[in-house]
Scaffold this motif. Structure first.
Motif, PDB file in Angstrom:
ATOM      1  N   ALA A   7       0.836  -1.202   0.000  1.00 30.94           N
ATOM      2  CA  ALA A   7       0.000   0.000   0.000  1.00 30.94           C
ATOM      3  C   ALA A   7       0.870   1.250   0.000  1.00 30.94           C
ATOM      4  O   ALA A   7       0.553   2.249  -0.656  1.00 30.94           O
ATOM      5  CB  ALA A   7      -0.932   0.003   1.207  1.00 30.94           C
TER       6      ALA A   7
ATOM      7  N   ALA B 288       2.294   1.585  -3.514  1.00 28.01           N
ATOM      8  CA  ALA B 288       1.238   1.956  -4.459  1.00 28.01           C
ATOM      9  C   ALA B 288       0.735   3.373  -4.204  1.00 28.01           C
ATOM     10  O   ALA B 288       0.275   4.049  -5.127  1.00 28.01           O
ATOM     11  CB  ALA B 288       0.073   0.968  -4.365  1.00 28.01           C
ATOM     12  N   GLY B 289       0.853   3.830  -2.945  1.00 26.08           N
ATOM     13  CA  GLY B 289       0.360   5.163  -2.618  1.00 26.08           C
ATOM     14  C   GLY B 289       1.351   6.269  -2.926  1.00 26.08           C
ATOM     15  O   GLY B 289       0.996   7.443  -2.913  1.00 26.08           O
TER      16      GLY B 289
ATOM     17  N   ALA C 246      -5.007   7.590 -11.634  1.00 27.43           N
ATOM     18  CA  ALA C 246      -4.324   8.005 -10.401  1.00 27.43           C
ATOM     19  C   ALA C 246      -4.333   9.525 -10.246  1.00 27.43           C
ATOM     20  O   ALA C 246      -4.418  10.044  -9.127  1.00 27.43           O
ATOM     21  CB  ALA C 246      -2.891   7.479 -10.395  1.00 27.43           C
TER      22      ALA C 246
ATOM     23  N   TYR D  53      -2.105   6.465   1.633  1.00 23.33           N
ATOM     24  CA  TYR D  53      -1.867   5.079   2.051  1.00 23.33           C
ATOM     25  C   TYR D  53      -3.169   4.374   2.403  1.00 23.33           C
ATOM     26  O   TYR D  53      -3.298   3.163   2.213  1.00 23.33           O
ATOM     27  CB  TYR D  53      -0.886   5.031   3.227  1.00 23.33           C
TER      28      TYR D  53
ATOM     29  N   GLY E 197      -4.405   3.337  -0.869  1.00 21.03           N
ATOM     30  CA  GLY E 197      -3.591   2.211  -1.337  1.00 21.03           C
ATOM     31  C   GLY E 197      -3.951   0.947  -0.587  1.00 21.03           C
ATOM     32  O   GLY E 197      -4.066  -0.135  -1.161  1.00 21.03           O
TER      33      GLY E 197
ATOM     34  N   SER F 129      -7.372  -0.505  -1.640  1.00 22.53           N
ATOM     35  CA  SER F 129      -7.390  -1.218  -2.915  1.00 22.53           C
ATOM     36  C   SER F 129      -6.579  -2.506  -2.849  1.00 22.53           C
ATOM     37  O   SER F 129      -6.923  -3.487  -3.497  1.00 22.53           O
ATOM     38  CB  SER F 129      -6.930  -0.311  -4.060  1.00 22.53           C
ATOM     39  N   SER F 130      -5.496  -2.531  -2.046  1.00 22.86           N
ATOM     40  CA  SER F 130      -4.752  -3.800  -1.968  1.00 22.86           C
ATOM     41  C   SER F 130      -5.451  -4.767  -1.013  1.00 22.86           C
ATOM     42  O   SER F 130      -5.275  -5.970  -1.098  1.00 22.86           O
ATOM     43  CB  SER F 130      -3.305  -3.560  -1.538  1.00 22.86           C
TER      44      SER F 130
ATOM     45  N   SER G 146     -13.425  -0.945  -3.181  1.00 21.78           N
ATOM     46  CA  SER G 146     -12.762   0.197  -3.808  1.00 21.78           C
ATOM     47  C   SER G 146     -13.633   1.441  -3.771  1.00 21.78           C
ATOM     48  O   SER G 146     -13.152   2.557  -3.887  1.00 21.78           O
ATOM     49  CB  SER G 146     -12.429  -0.104  -5.276  1.00 21.78           C
TER      50      SER G 146
END
Lengths: 368, 313
Positions: B13, B16-17, B228, B251, B254, B257-258, B276
């Motif tokens: 996360a 990805a964030g 994004a 975060y 992130g 979504s993870s 999501s």
């Protein structure tokens, strides 16, 4: 010496001046768009000619352009109605998804064995109703609390997209084709709900869109509500002083905008995909392209019809551009440049640049 | 076993964030100056493609990052010229910037005989710390296993926060965003302040885009940012225009979504799409509730998206 340029405010921009500025902005956009094409080693003239010939070159391509024009007219009207009231909604994307969900749901529910005479209108109306309801989610807080409609609609776009994806990819919903065990897809809507095709591949959707545009133009031009909306667009305080119910008009205006975008989603179902196909419905970016069309048309419903046809011609010419060795992405960039130039050109509605009479003497007092 | 999955998904996360932290913090600075730049997605895409191109040419991800920031800032300057210079409608301009960036980045990616879109990666950002701290249980993977950009993004958020609230320049920035006429009277150059921060926001968005092509995917394909940039705009509201909160917001997004993938791995029956949706519903609620409470835009800069006409002061 660099000539000094002064900015001077204009009182009321005339209609002729508006049109001239719009034409100049579009010309500047086309010229600016030529630059990267030149730099990449192609001839911009060839590119523009290819766009025209792939739009009008054959009956088939003309029909494809007409089919692509239909949803663009509707999403552009959606943007125009709201923007004229200075409600800058960018929610047409999400309203279009919800409209597509509602329209395909209604068409599936009606099923086979009915006449298209009423199934088609009901399908389109269901889409419009879905879009209007989705718009109300932000319209009511906007009217009562002044909630920012720009980010509000942006959020609703994401939520709508996830709902649409969930119906097909994340669940075994009413919309999903359960017989299909491959890549998940939507159930096909009955024949009677599909838009009647004539002349080959053109369909009646274009008439629906043009009639809507003309009706909306007449309504905004001649009805009392059209007048109220113009006043609200100029100044909502003045409108409130004049005793107009600004809150109600904001709600009605945003709902109408949502209904138009929802109807665009319904036409995608009834004329292009024939099923709820999230990937295909999302791919067009029709909500945002509608804003390009509305801006290029100066938010005028009458002008939106030809403008939508031109932009649809540009968007559908991608494949033929790659045949002459130009990236199909050129047309997307060109649309962006056009929108930016038109937006920048509005400055000249309210201001003119003049050469200042003489350089003023340096101010002896220190700068503020 | 389940603990490992959880820790790993927190670490994922954070990675990805990171593009969201970079782009979102930059957008906070732009919006603090009173300019709404909805074109983050377009600026990120420009950064993503140019950054990846430069890295495949030079084999140095740092050169890629530098070029990406320049490309993002240049794209933002288009918005600056139109929105600040020509007082154009910022919402329409921002959307124009997204469309332009989407098309132009794909155009650049397809150019030439050896197009960027088909090139393999030639350099990425490696984890900064090997062994030692990174091998610690729990905090190792979460805090010490990342590449330099993750730590730089923390530094950027901290610096932006200190700058906005602890320096004279930051005070001027907030003044320009809240009341440009008053700031102008106090001798602050409104147009210059706005232009500068819009450009900084663009540079940060470009860096965010480059992080996606250089660290997350190590390749370029058209539309790689996949929304994004729009998320960054949403997160500015969620972070209520405070750079520190952008870390939390990015975060959280992130993680949510993870979390969908983690739940799938663990066999928990919550559909990923519905999960999501939660951050957006939450942000929408925050938006409505704050506007109802403050009758207006909540903690947003008062002059956000309003062009400043000195002549009408």
């Amino acid at each position: 010496m660099i000539p000094r340029i002064a900015v001077e405010q204009r009182v009321v921009p005339s209609g002729g001046r508006r049109s001239a500025i719009l034409a100049c902005s579009i010309l500047v956009g086309l010229l600016a768009g030529s630059l990267p094409i030149l730099l990449s080693g192609s001839n911009p003239w060839d590119v523009y000619r290819e766009i025209v010939s792939s739009t009008l070159g054959s009956v088939r391509s003309f029909h494809e352009t007409l089919r692509a024009t239909t949803p663009l007219i509707l999403t552009a009207l959606a943007a125009a109605v709201a923007f004229r009231m200075r409600l800058y909604t960018i929610g047409a994307e999400g309203q279009l998804y919800i409209g597509a969900i509602a329209a395909s749901g209604a068409a599936l529910a009606m099923g086979e064995g009915h006449s298209g005479i009423y199934v088609v209108p009901l399908t389109l109306l269901a889409g419009a109703a879905g879009g209007a309801l989705w718009a109300l989610v932000i319209a009511v807080p906007r009217a009562y609390y002044g909630t920012d409609e720009v980010v509000g609609t942006l959020m609703l776009n994401f939520i709508a997209l996830h709902i649409m994806n969930w119906l097909i990819f994340g669940s075994v919903s009413y919309w999903r084709d359960r017989q299909n065990l491959g890549f998940p897809g939507g159930k096909l809507i009955p024949e009677s709900a599909r838009l009647h095709q004539f002349w080959g591949r053109a369909d009646i959707g274009i008439f629906v869109a043009v009639v809507t545009a003309v009706a909306l133009w007449l309504y905004l031009r001649w009805s009392p509500r059209g007048f109220e909306w113009r006043v609200i667009g100029d100044s909502d305080r003045a409108a409130a002083y004049a005793g107009m119910n600004v809150r109600r008009q904001v709600i009605v205006g945003l709902a109408l905008s949502g209904a138009l975008a929802g109807a665009a989603g319904a036409t995608q179902i009834a004329s292009v995909t024939y099923a709820l196909e999230p990937r295909a419905i999302e791919a067009g970016g029709l909500g945002f392209t509608g804003i390009v069309v509305a801006a290029v048309a100066g938010l005028n419903p009458r002008v939106i019809v030809p403008a939508a046809f031109v932009i649809a011609g540009i968007t559908t010419s991608g494949p033929s551009l790659s045949q002459i060795g130009v990236s199909p992405a050129t047309i997307i960039a060109l649309e962006g440049v056009l929108l930016l130039c038109v937006a920048g050109g509005q400055f000249f509605h309210h201001f003119t640049l003049r050469r200042a009479p003489a350089a003023p003497a340096p101010d002896p007092t220190p700068a503020r | 076993m389940n603990d490992t999955i959880l820790i790993q998904s927190i670490a994922v996360a954070i990675v990805a964030g990171t593009p969201l932290v970079l782009a979102g913090t930059g957008e906070i600075l732009a919006q603090r100056s009173g300019v709404l730049n909805l074109g983050v997605e377009g600026m990120m895409l420009m950064g993503a493609v140019t950054g990846f191109w430069a890295t495949t040419e030079t084999a140095s991800p740092w050169a890629g990052l530098a070029l990406a920031m320049a490309a993002g800032a240049l794209t933002a300057m288009i918005h600056g010229v139109l929105a600040i210079g020509l007082r154009a409608n910022q919402i329409v301009c921002g959307i124009g910037l997204v469309i332009l960036g989407t098309g132009a980045s794909r155009f650049i990616g397809d150019l030439g005989d050896d197009p960027v879109a088909l090139r393999p990666g030639r350099g990425t950002f490696d984890p900064l710390l090997e062994g030692g701290l990174a091998d610690l249980a729990l905090v190792g993977p979460i805090l010490f296993s990342h590449d330099a950009i993750v730590y730089l993004s923390w530094g950027f958020a901290a610096a932006a926060s200190a700058y906005t609230f602890r320096t004279r320049r930051g005070m001027e920035l907030r003044a320009v965003g809240n009341n440009p006429a008053a700031a102008d009277s106090a001798g602050i150059n409104v147009a210059r302040t706005r232009f500068l921060h819009v450009a900084i926001g663009g540079g940060a968005a470009g860096a965010g885009g480059a992080y996606m092509t250089l660290a997350l995917f190590n390749s370029w394909s058209a539309g790689i940012t996949a929304g994004a940039g729009w998320l960054a705009v949403v997160l500015v509201i969620f972070a209520s225009w405070r750079p520190w909160r952008m870390l939390v917001a990015a975060y959280t997004l992130g993680a949510v979504s993870s979390l969908g993938f983690t739940f799938q791995l663990l066999g928990v029956g919550v559909p990923r799409e519905l999960l999501s949706m939660l951050p957006f519903i939450a942000t929408l609620l925050v938006l409505v509730v704050t506007s109802a409470a403050d009758s207006g835009r909540g903690s947003a800069p008062s002059a956000l998206a309003a062009p400043y006409f000195r002549e009408r002061r």
